[in-house]
Design a protein around this motif. Structure first.
Motif, PDB file in Angstrom:
ATOM      1  N   LYS A  98       0.838  -1.199   0.000  1.00 42.56           N
ATOM      2  CA  LYS A  98       0.000   0.000   0.000  1.00 42.56           C
ATOM      3  C   LYS A  98       0.873   1.250   0.000  1.00 42.56           C
ATOM      4  CE  LYS A  98      -3.397  -2.352   2.850  1.00 42.56           C
ATOM      5  NZ  LYS A  98      -4.057  -2.401   4.153  1.00 42.56           N
ATOM      6  N   LYS A  99       0.213   2.383  -0.214  1.00 40.04           N
ATOM      7  CA  LYS A  99       0.923   3.660  -0.115  1.00 40.04           C
ATOM      8  C   LYS A  99       1.177   3.987   1.349  1.00 40.04           C
ATOM      9  CE  LYS A  99      -0.409   6.056  -4.291  1.00 40.04           C
ATOM     10  NZ  LYS A  99      -0.943   7.300  -4.843  1.00 40.04           N
ATOM     11  N   LEU A 100       2.313   4.610   1.609  1.00 44.09           N
ATOM     12  CA  LEU A 100       2.624   5.066   2.957  1.00 44.09           C
ATOM     13  C   LEU A 100       1.794   6.300   3.299  1.00 44.09           C
ATOM     14  CD1 LEU A 100       4.435   4.868   5.464  1.00 44.09           C
ATOM     15  CD2 LEU A 100       6.121   6.223   4.251  1.00 44.09           C
ATOM     16  N   SER A 101       1.612   7.174   2.306  1.00 42.63           N
ATOM     17  CA  SER A 101       0.863   8.415   2.507  1.00 42.63           C
ATOM     18  C   SER A 101      -0.138   8.596   1.369  1.00 42.63           C
ATOM     19  CB  SER A 101       1.827   9.604   2.551  1.00 42.63           C
ATOM     20  OG  SER A 101       1.136  10.821   2.472  1.00 42.63           O
ATOM     21  N   ARG A 102      -1.387   8.867   1.708  1.00 45.78           N
ATOM     22  CA  ARG A 102      -2.405   9.094   0.667  1.00 45.78           C
ATOM     23  C   ARG A 102      -2.203  10.412  -0.050  1.00 45.78           C
ATOM     24  NH1 ARG A 102      -8.171   7.157   3.185  1.00 45.78           N
ATOM     25  NH2 ARG A 102      -7.562   5.002   3.581  1.00 45.78           N
ATOM     26  N   THR A 103      -1.641  11.381   0.656  1.00 46.68           N
ATOM     27  CA  THR A 103      -1.499  12.717   0.073  1.00 46.68           C
ATOM     28  C   THR A 103      -0.063  13.049  -0.326  1.00 46.68           C
ATOM     29  OG1 THR A 103      -1.212  13.673   2.280  1.00 46.68           O
ATOM     30  CG2 THR A 103      -3.450  13.602   1.392  1.00 46.68           C
ATOM     31  N   GLY A 104       0.876  12.157  -0.027  1.00 46.10           N
ATOM     32  CA  GLY A 104       2.283  12.426  -0.339  1.00 46.10           C
ATOM     33  C   GLY A 104       2.603  12.190  -1.802  1.00 46.10           C
ATOM     34  N   PRO A 105       3.742  12.688  -2.251  1.00 44.62           N
ATOM     35  CA  PRO A 105       4.152  12.464  -3.644  1.00 44.62           C
ATOM     36  C   PRO A 105       4.416  10.990  -3.907  1.00 44.62           C
ATOM     37  CG  PRO A 105       5.946  13.417  -2.369  1.00 44.62           C
ATOM     38  CD  PRO A 105       4.747  13.415  -1.475  1.00 44.62           C
ATOM     39  N   SER A 106       4.377  10.588  -5.172  1.00 39.85           N
ATOM     40  CA  SER A 106       4.604   9.177  -5.510  1.00 39.85           C
ATOM     41  C   SER A 106       6.051   8.772  -5.271  1.00 39.85           C
ATOM     42  CB  SER A 106       4.201   8.897  -6.953  1.00 39.85           C
ATOM     43  OG  SER A 106       4.967   9.695  -7.836  1.00 39.85           O
ATOM     44  N   LEU A 107       6.968   9.734  -5.369  1.00 44.36           N
ATOM     45  CA  LEU A 107       8.362   9.455  -5.035  1.00 44.36           C
ATOM     46  C   LEU A 107       9.046  10.705  -4.518  1.00 44.36           C
ATOM     47  CD1 LEU A 107      10.569  10.524  -7.421  1.00 44.36           C
ATOM     48  CD2 LEU A 107       9.390   8.748  -8.688  1.00 44.36           C
ATOM     49  N   ALA A 108      10.110  10.486  -3.777  1.00 47.41           N
ATOM     50  CA  ALA A 108      10.895  11.594  -3.215  1.00 47.41           C
ATOM     51  C   ALA A 108      12.346  11.388  -3.601  1.00 47.41           C
ATOM     52  CB  ALA A 108      10.748  11.627  -1.692  1.00 47.41           C
ATOM     53  N   ARG A 109      12.997  12.442  -4.043  1.00 48.56           N
ATOM     54  CA  ARG A 109      14.388  12.353  -4.501  1.00 48.56           C
ATOM     55  C   ARG A 109      15.354  12.754  -3.389  1.00 48.56           C
ATOM     56  NH1 ARG A 109      14.171  11.145  -9.628  1.00 48.56           N
ATOM     57  NH2 ARG A 109      12.433  11.853 -10.910  1.00 48.56           N
ATOM     58  N   ALA A 110      16.437  11.984  -3.282  1.00 49.58           N
ATOM     59  CA  ALA A 110      17.469  12.257  -2.281  1.00 49.58           C
ATOM     60  C   ALA A 110      18.067  13.639  -2.519  1.00 49.58           C
ATOM     61  CB  ALA A 110      18.554  11.194  -2.335  1.00 49.58           C
ATOM     62  N   THR A 111      18.422  14.312  -1.451  1.00 46.26           N
ATOM     63  CA  THR A 111      19.024  15.643  -1.547  1.00 46.26           C
ATOM     64  C   THR A 111      20.533  15.602  -1.316  1.00 46.26           C
ATOM     65  OG1 THR A 111      18.467  16.012   0.784  1.00 46.26           O
ATOM     66  CG2 THR A 111      16.904  16.838  -0.857  1.00 46.26           C
ATOM     67  N   ASP A 153      12.291  24.201   1.312  1.00 47.32           N
ATOM     68  CA  ASP A 153      13.220  25.310   1.494  1.00 47.32           C
ATOM     69  C   ASP A 153      14.482  25.038   0.678  1.00 47.32           C
ATOM     70  OD1 ASP A 153      14.735  27.394   2.464  1.00 47.32           O
ATOM     71  OD2 ASP A 153      14.569  26.827   4.565  1.00 47.32           O
ATOM     72  N   VAL A 154      15.080  26.087   0.147  1.00 47.64           N
ATOM     73  CA  VAL A 154      16.323  25.903  -0.604  1.00 47.64           C
ATOM     74  C   VAL A 154      17.464  25.456   0.307  1.00 47.64           C
ATOM     75  CG1 VAL A 154      15.728  27.517  -2.437  1.00 47.64           C
ATOM     76  CG2 VAL A 154      16.887  28.365  -0.400  1.00 47.64           C
ATOM     77  N   ASP A 155      17.327  25.682   1.591  1.00 41.46           N
ATOM     78  CA  ASP A 155      18.378  25.331   2.550  1.00 41.46           C
ATOM     79  C   ASP A 155      18.065  23.997   3.247  1.00 41.46           C
ATOM     80  OD1 ASP A 155      20.779  25.767   3.877  1.00 41.46           O
ATOM     81  OD2 ASP A 155      19.801  26.764   5.562  1.00 41.46           O
ATOM     82  N   ALA A 156      17.356  23.111   2.555  1.00 46.75           N
ATOM     83  CA  ALA A 156      16.979  21.821   3.148  1.00 46.75           C
ATOM     84  C   ALA A 156      18.221  20.968   3.388  1.00 46.75           C
ATOM     85  CB  ALA A 156      16.010  21.088   2.232  1.00 46.75           C
ATOM     86  N   PRO A 157      18.228  20.176   4.448  1.00 47.39           N
ATOM     87  CA  PRO A 157      19.376  19.302   4.738  1.00 47.39           C
ATOM     88  C   PRO A 157      19.605  18.268   3.640  1.00 47.39           C
ATOM     89  CG  PRO A 157      17.946  19.497   6.653  1.00 47.39           C
ATOM     90  CD  PRO A 157      17.217  20.126   5.504  1.00 47.39           C
ATOM     91  N   ALA A 158      20.842  17.789   3.558  1.00 45.41           N
ATOM     92  CA  ALA A 158      21.195  16.721   2.629  1.00 45.41           C
ATOM     93  C   ALA A 158      20.773  15.388   3.250  1.00 45.41           C
ATOM     94  CB  ALA A 158      22.698  16.731   2.361  1.00 45.41           C
ATOM     95  N   LEU A 188      28.771  20.826   3.028  1.00 40.83           N
ATOM     96  CA  LEU A 188      28.114  21.560   4.107  1.00 40.83           C
ATOM     97  C   LEU A 188      28.914  22.805   4.474  1.00 40.83           C
ATOM     98  CD1 LEU A 188      27.148  18.570   6.427  1.00 40.83           C
ATOM     99  CD2 LEU A 188      25.780  19.647   4.625  1.00 40.83           C
ATOM    100  N   SER A 189      28.218  23.888   4.707  1.00 35.22           N
ATOM    101  CA  SER A 189      28.863  25.138   5.119  1.00 35.22           C
ATOM    102  C   SER A 189      28.864  25.236   6.632  1.00 35.22           C
ATOM    103  CB  SER A 189      28.095  26.324   4.557  1.00 35.22           C
ATOM    104  OG  SER A 189      28.056  26.270   3.143  1.00 35.22           O
ATOM    105  N   PRO A 190      29.819  25.965   7.189  1.00 37.60           N
ATOM    106  CA  PRO A 190      29.769  26.228   8.630  1.00 37.60           C
ATOM    107  C   PRO A 190      28.448  26.877   9.001  1.00 37.60           C
ATOM    108  CG  PRO A 190      31.861  26.962   7.711  1.00 37.60           C
ATOM    109  CD  PRO A 190      30.977  26.601   6.553  1.00 37.60           C
TER     110      PRO A 190
END
Length: 197
Positions: A98-111, A153-158, A188-190
């Motif tokens: 089954k799907k983990l989330s009904r409203t979530g995207p079909s896939l998520a890409r690693a950052t 956010d553009v500053d999302a963690p890796a 990663l930046s300080p």
């Protein structure tokens, strides 16, 4: 001569959470057994095995802290004899298809910086590749959960997932984990001073 002023300043190194998620696996020994190692320019926060939903909550809780800037999930691959860096995770529950989330995207890409991680592993003499093929296990579940919990956010963690084959010895496993973590740390930046107050 020691620079005592610099020694008294707050630690501005970003933290990397390295989570070995499978229980009773030598991968945890490879990470936990070397307490003196830390990636250059970053602080290492190891997180050991646990129940998947609990681990997902603990990881996203760590990411709520401004100093935690990266997460490397570490587990096994059952599809390769070399290290694999998984580039995406699908919206799937752990059991039942089954799907983990009904409203979530079909896939998520690693950052995480996948290409740099693979290149660093190969440069260290290890076999490695990047894959879009997600395995139906705890690693893919955690990767999806953590990625979809990130702020938009553009500053999302890796966030990345390193998979290791079962054919490697502990020294090779340690080298692979350290190499992938170091490759992430290079991006990663300080921490800005505002985040330290």
């Amino acid at each position: 001569m020691l620079d005592t002023i610099a020694e008294n300043q707050p630690d501005r190194r970003p933290a990397i959470l390295v989570c070995v998620y499978e229980t009773a696996d030598p991968l945890w020994n490879a990470l936990d057994g070397d307490t003196d190692w830390t990636p250059p320019g970053a602080r290492l926060r190891p997180l050991g095995p646990g129940e998947p939903a609990d681990l997902a909550g603990r990881i996203t809780g760590e990411l709520d802290h401004a100093d935690c800037r990266a997460v490397l999930l570490v587990g096994r691959t059952r599809k390769s004899d070399g290290f694999r860096v998984q580039m995406r995770a699908e919206n799937r529950a752990l059991t039942g298809g089954k799907k983990l989330s009904r409203t979530g995207p079909s896939l998520a890409r690693a950052t995480a910086p996948v290409a740099e991680m693979v290149r660093a592993l190969i440069d260290a003499g290890l076999t490695a590749d990047a894959t879009s093929d997600s395995e139906e296990d705890v690693g893919s579940y955690l990767l999806y959960r953590v990625l979809t919990a990130l702020p938009d956010d553009v500053d999302a963690p890796a966030v990345g997932l390193l998979r290791a084959p079962s054919t490697l010895n502990e020294a090779q496993l340690r080298l692979g984990i350290q190499t992938a973590t170091t490759a992430m740390a290079r991006h990663l930046s300080p921490l800005p001073r505002a985040r330290l107050s």
